[in-house]
Scaffold this motif. Sequence first.
Motif, PDB file in Angstrom:
ATOM      1  N   LEU A 105       0.775  -1.177  -0.007  1.00  0.00           N
ATOM      2  CA  LEU A 105      -0.084   0.015  -0.093  1.00  0.00           C
ATOM      3  C   LEU A 105       0.848   1.259   0.143  1.00  0.00           C
ATOM      4  N   ARG A 106       1.869   1.128   0.876  1.00  0.00           N
ATOM      5  CA  ARG A 106       2.923   2.240   0.866  1.00  0.00           C
ATOM      6  C   ARG A 106       3.552   2.627  -0.508  1.00  0.00           C
ATOM      7  N   THR A 152       2.329   1.729  -3.266  1.00  0.00           N
ATOM      8  CA  THR A 152       1.281   2.470  -4.173  1.00  0.00           C
ATOM      9  C   THR A 152       1.222   3.686  -4.325  1.00  0.00           C
ATOM     10  N   ASN A 153       1.282   4.278  -2.857  1.00  0.00           N
ATOM     11  CA  ASN A 153       1.035   5.642  -2.592  1.00  0.00           C
ATOM     12  C   ASN A 153       2.015   6.584  -2.807  1.00  0.00           C
ATOM     13  N   ALA A 177       1.992   6.953  -6.670  1.00  0.00           N
ATOM     14  CA  ALA A 177       0.940   7.934  -7.037  1.00  0.00           C
ATOM     15  C   ALA A 177       1.342   9.309  -6.810  1.00  0.00           C
ATOM     16  N   VAL A 178       1.959   9.497  -5.532  1.00  0.00           N
ATOM     17  CA  VAL A 178       2.678  10.884  -5.204  1.00  0.00           C
ATOM     18  C   VAL A 178       3.645  11.329  -6.559  1.00  0.00           C
TER      19      VAL A 178
END
Length: 299
Positions: free
Chosen positions: A57-58, A60-61, A64-65
């Motif tokens: 999840l990290r 992916t974030n 995204a950033v």
Amino acid sequence: MKAFKITKVLIPTDFSETGRLAIEHGAFMAKLFKADLYLLHVLEVNEYTYDIPEPILRLTNLEAVQGIAMRKLAEIAEGIRKDHGLIAKTMSSTGKIASEVVSYADENKIDIIVMGTHGASGFEEYFMGSNAHKIVTRAHCPVITIQTQAKKLGFTEIVVPIDNKFHSREKINYALELASHYSAKVHILGLIESHDDNDEGKFNIKLDSVEEIVKASGLPYTRKSVEGTNLAVSAMEYSKTINADLIVINTDQESELTGMFMGPFAKQIVNHSRIPVMSVKPTEGEFDSINLGGNARIY
């Protein structure tokens, strides 16, 4: 003295107000010098970024950033193309900001870095230092730091502070290279520390030597000496009175073994000058041919 030419300009940006100002200054410089322009955004991550229960999840974030950052960089690059006719190369990376910027500059053989800074005070000023300080200290090329007051593009009044200790005269070449392209006047500022025991005659010989270099360039210049207890303050006050738009200093770095801290003069100037500052790292072992009998560094 080392030759200085600007063919590649790097602008690290965090998308802040000072970051936007740095982009305007850097793009203006790149167009003037017909140089390649590079835009870099660093997403800072620390050693604990992935030490969490949900690393996927990290990740992916983080991706995204980075995607958002690249879109912002693309928008900025498009604005530069429209306003200045330049094609900027864009890059987003992750890591420690200062380390990433310095590594990117080295890998791409950047000639000068132009970046915004918010200044510093208190604990940060004397111990940790901002990212701007770290980049100024570690970069192998000159770094121009810009605070929010530097709205005017271009440099027409350039101050070169000289004191009565030994130093590398490379910064004169850097100042002259900019002055020749910006059609600027060079202001040689002799800084005399109050109650200094050094011989005034030897100090004037140093100033004469610097003046000869500037005079030979054919550029307009002035020469003045001021006395004070805090030479950084004296330099900034003088620069303000003549409406200077750039101060050129040496970083006066200690060795890498001691952490490469900037000297107190350089640190004060970079922290507190509302006028843009170009910091030049002295070449190790290269000093003035004139022996002034001192044992401290010049900035």
